[in-house]
Write an enzyme that holds these catalytic residues in place. Sequence first.
Site, PDB file in Angstrom:
ATOM      1  N   GLU A 604       2.861  87.579  41.164  1.00 19.00           N
ATOM      2  CA  GLU A 604       3.346  88.943  41.303  1.00 19.00           C
ATOM      3  C   GLU A 604       3.064  89.694  40.011  1.00 19.00           C
ATOM      4  O   GLU A 604       3.115  89.092  38.940  1.00 19.00           O
ATOM      5  CB  GLU A 604       4.871  88.907  41.485  1.00 19.00           C
ATOM      6  N   LYS A 606       4.011  91.655  36.853  1.00 23.21           N
ATOM      7  CA  LYS A 606       5.256  91.749  36.083  1.00 23.21           C
ATOM      8  C   LYS A 606       5.290  93.138  35.473  1.00 23.21           C
ATOM      9  O   LYS A 606       4.613  93.412  34.488  1.00 23.21           O
ATOM     10  CB  LYS A 606       5.282  90.675  34.989  1.00 23.21           C
ATOM     11  N   ARG A 627      20.232  93.969  33.581  1.00 26.67           N
ATOM     12  CA  ARG A 627      20.232  92.500  33.518  1.00 26.67           C
ATOM     13  C   ARG A 627      21.479  91.982  32.822  1.00 26.67           C
ATOM     14  O   ARG A 627      21.834  90.817  32.953  1.00 26.67           O
ATOM     15  CB  ARG A 627      18.980  91.964  32.826  1.00 26.67           C
ATOM     16  N   GLU A 758       3.059  94.017  32.324  1.00 23.18           N
ATOM     17  CA  GLU A 758       3.255  93.099  31.207  1.00 23.18           C
ATOM     18  C   GLU A 758       2.500  91.798  31.400  1.00 23.18           C
ATOM     19  O   GLU A 758       2.220  91.090  30.450  1.00 23.18           O
ATOM     20  CB  GLU A 758       4.749  92.759  31.115  1.00 23.18           C
ATOM     21  N   LYS A 763       5.781  82.456  41.141  1.00 22.00           N
ATOM     22  CA  LYS A 763       7.001  81.914  41.728  1.00 22.00           C
ATOM     23  C   LYS A 763       6.672  80.927  42.824  1.00 22.00           C
ATOM     24  O   LYS A 763       5.693  81.109  43.553  1.00 22.00           O
ATOM     25  CB  LYS A 763       7.846  83.042  42.326  1.00 22.00           C
ATOM     26  N   LYS A 782       6.473  83.073  33.792  1.00 20.05           N
ATOM     27  CA  LYS A 782       5.826  84.338  33.473  1.00 20.05           C
ATOM     28  C   LYS A 782       4.622  84.080  32.572  1.00 20.05           C
ATOM     29  O   LYS A 782       4.650  83.222  31.693  1.00 20.05           O
ATOM     30  CB  LYS A 782       6.805  85.309  32.825  1.00 20.05           C
TER      31      LYS A 782
END
Lengths: 953, 255
Positions: A604, A606, A627, A758, A763, A782
């Site tokens: 995905e 980021k 968060r 980024e 996942k 990541k």
Amino acid sequence: MQSSMWSFLQKKNGEAVVPPPQPTPQPKSSPKKKGTTTTKSSSSTTKSKTTNSIKSKVEKKVEKEQEEDQEEEEEQEDEEEYIKQEEQEEEEEEEEEEKPKYTRLRKRKTMDLDEDEEDTKKDKKDKQDKKEKKEKKEKKEKERSVDAFSFMKQKQAAATSTKKNEPLSPSPAKEVKKQKIEITSSSSTTTTTTTTTKPNLKVKEEVMEEEKEQEEQEEQEEEEEEEEVDEKIATSNVLDSLIDDIEDDDEEQYSEGEDEQEEDEQDEEEEEEKPKKKQVFQRKETISKKKGTAKTIQADLKVLAQYNPIKDAGWEKGNPLPYMVLAKTFEKIESTSSRLTIIEHLTNLFRSIMILGTTQDLITTIYLSINKIGPSYLGKELGIGDKILISAISESTGRSLQFVKQELKKVGDLGIIAQNSRMTQKVMFQPPPLTMASVLAKFKQIADLSGNASQKKKSELIKSLLVACKDCETLYIIRSLQGKLRIGLAERSVLLALSKAVLCTPYFNKSEFPPKVMDIRKTMRLEEFEEKLLDAVAKVTRAYSQLPNYDLMVPMLVKENGLSTILHDCSLEVGVPVKPMLAQPTTGISQMLDRFTDMEFTCEFKYDGERAQIHCLENGNVTIYTRNLEDYTGKYPDIIQNVKKFIGPTVKSFILDCEAVGYDPATNKILSFQVFSSRPKKNVTMDKIKIPACVFAFDLLYLNGKSLIDEPLVKRREVLYENFIESPGVFSFAKHSNISDVNDIQAYLEEAVEGNCEGLMVKTLKEKSIYEPSRRSYNWLKIKKDYLQGMTDSLDLVPIGAWYGKGKRTGTYGAYLLACYDEDNDEFQTCCKIGTGFSDEQLSMFTETLKPHVINQPRNMFRVNDQIKPDVWFSPTAVWEVLAADLSISPIHTAASGAVDPNKGIALRFPRFIRIREDKNPEDATSSEQVVDMYKNQKINNTANQSNKDEDY
Amino acid sequence: MFEARLLKASLLKKILEPIKDLVDSANFDCSPVGISLQAMDSTHVTLITLLLRSDGFDSYNCDRSLSLGLSLVSLNKILKCAGNDDFLTIKARDEADTVTFVFESPKSDRISDFEVKLLELKNDQYNIRDSDYSAVVKMPSAELQRICRDLSIMGENVTITANKEGVKFSVSGDSGSGNITVRPTTDTEADLATTIESKEPVVLSFALKFLSNFTKATPLSPTVKLTISETDPIVIEYKIDDIGYLRFFLAPKMD
């Protein structure tokens, strides 16, 4: 129950309103409360009579003994020796009388030391003994004439316990003691010291260096003893008695030392117990964490396992829960660095509360232990400024502002100052002891105050708390008010203790008292218990991550079979934000592929924005959390307005996990985080918004009353796509692709970076792909764009110290000491000294912003090697993002020490400052666990050794 | 039903003046005997007692005792609306949750009434018996006020030394120290004489801040009585003409 400080003043039993007393000299005959003999005139004899009448069990013989004792006292003979003689005599008595003898011994002692006191204070007896002695010596002559004053002093010292209440500070040793007397009498040849009936709990604080030496000697003794003692007696008892022996010996040393050279006591403990002398300001040293050896910790744990949740609780069923119990527990927690011991202390407290208190009491205690006043997502925090606290301390203690400020510079901890500077001012009337409920209620009141004159009201409330504090209560009240308890108690440990307590003492039927099962550990093998505990902890932790609200969770946990149904009972709720799931950093695609061998995964984009959790209730109310569970609803009026545009027709309620990103409608491009973060933060109105936010959704946790987090990602994603509608510039699904080829992923990563992202999130798609709130999971990885430039992931570190700059940097701090955060131990561990990456403006700015946080000595919670001596220390406030060339083992830095090398930590090489992380609290800094992971990951990379890749699973 | 009428509203103003900065809220206990108040500041260093006897009121009617818990801040604000010469009537129904203050101008051409919500306050009552004193000092209240004001410049604590010859108020601070001694006046003329009744010499220290605050009660009475004893708090009493007294108990500093 209270006691008046003054002979002329007595509390009325206060039912009806009584007209004020007329100025008549006749003594009032209003009923006195039991245990408060306040009239000055009452002589010591009448007082001891009162004592006798209260404790009706006392025999005549005891009275005789008491008289003897009083005489003795006047002669100032050595008490200790006398007691020993007595004990020896009594030992020769018959075994049947063991119990009464025991009590009598107690009684007699209590009386001879408490001339003026009615309280039986078993726990504190020995301390008082010392105090009393000293006071006597200091003002031997004064005592009679200035009775009221000395009386008052003692009342203050003794006020912690009341006649009705059991002595405070739970005493696991107490029970052990009884057993021990039996041991001794059955084998009367053992040393006489064992019968000294002085329960003392402060094992850790007292067991200092001398004792370690003693321990070896004692061990031999123990072996001898073991032979003599009945075989039936379990080894644990012997171990306990070993500890007791150590304590007893220690006390004897004290008493001898007292007689010989009173003033020269070096022991910290002893110093604390001294009555606060006039004019001399006594400094209580910061409690230093005792790093026990494995053996002493084992011994401590053994003692703690003997804890009787009813007898050792420190209060009685039905009575309000005193705050002192918690303060004492905090004190014990602060004095040890062993996490096991910490958890055990807290577990024991929780067990007592479960049996003797209410569920609400338990919740209150949990909040006080984690220094919160309610669920963290409600954002209510204490964090009272030093200025208010200083003025409150000065006013409630009668010390001058200047004095407190001066001391603050020297000591660096307002709590300790407050505790030490208690009482230069007498009070009219001692307020009732603090209870847990009253403390939390006051905290809430303080936190809720805002607006006009709130400072003054806060100060008044704080003063009213402080004036009721006794002993160490002051210390922890002040620190709690500051919002920095800092005793090494992480929330994780609290959850663990809670699980353990519920498991150990399952007590559901409140009508059954005492509970049938006091300690389940006695009925099963250790391994079995450990296994159950692991399971319980996992469940409770997950339940809390799903429903981070103790008010809702704890009642579910303590009900019958609560542990087995907790996950079902505490599922996700709309409006209760959960901590988002986090991803592990990787150093590159190959590492990622290693992790996900034979698993289906998805990549995905980021997005570089702000994590946002959007909650939508059935009534249409929308809230957005960050968060950190902060409520940012006020920051995103545009998103709230847009919600209607992107939900499908059947959607009633949902929780969406997404990234809010700045979007330029003109170019249809994503804006960088720097631009996006220039948006105003609070009370934003639509017309103020210059940079619109676009929502990139990547996960759906809850839909129409049903939690989805236990579904695999592929299913969640399906539901997400079915129920939400993309709308350009307003709402998009995070771009993803189910590719698995290295080259494809490489190309995809470059595409992501091109699109101002980024990097990539990778996942798991089916297996192991449930949503794990608040976890940094290995199922989410990541890959940052930095990887492309050959760099590892950055670290977020906390400056805790600095060196003055030289040359060009004169006048500012030239270099900083950075630390990562260890969640398990609630510590900051150093990992590098940084001096590059700063612009001149930044250097002077940081000097300005950090100056107010300078502290005189490093906090206990800093783990710093002696070789590192920065010019100044900071209390942890800021978080900086830092890049480094690589990580290496370091003999001087302490980060994750013990994890990779038993004595060495991990350090950053060539660290470089990137930016300030304003969205993170010091506790959110890179954890030492992450540092270890990063270190290991680079090792994989460097050596291409892939054999140890799975060790973290 | 409770109803009490005072001829001068200013009396209540004057009473409130020294109390309001020490105590946020307090119970006014009304009984057939009169109105009384006992309150402690948040640090429990001082105890304030007030008595207004029923016979001192213009009219007083109280069937059964009741406690009026009032925020002194709000009460003070309301009293600002009263003229000094206004008549003041305090009214409360039994079991009421409000109390009404009625101000009536002397010419009866202006009547205002204010209803104040009552607070639930913990009602701790203390029996106070007269204690043995070491020294009793009677002096003009203005004099005490001046002493406190003058000494406040130098430091935070005052040491009171009393014997037959006189009373010495001493202060010391960073910038120096100062003493003010008050001697008994020889001409026993009028009420404004200073008298000292001393059994034994006594030395005690007090926080000046509190004493200064007490002297705000000076308008209540031309004289003030200080009862000093080694073992008990100092008592500072302002007699209120024909109706009662306002007393402050202050715990000494530990030296």
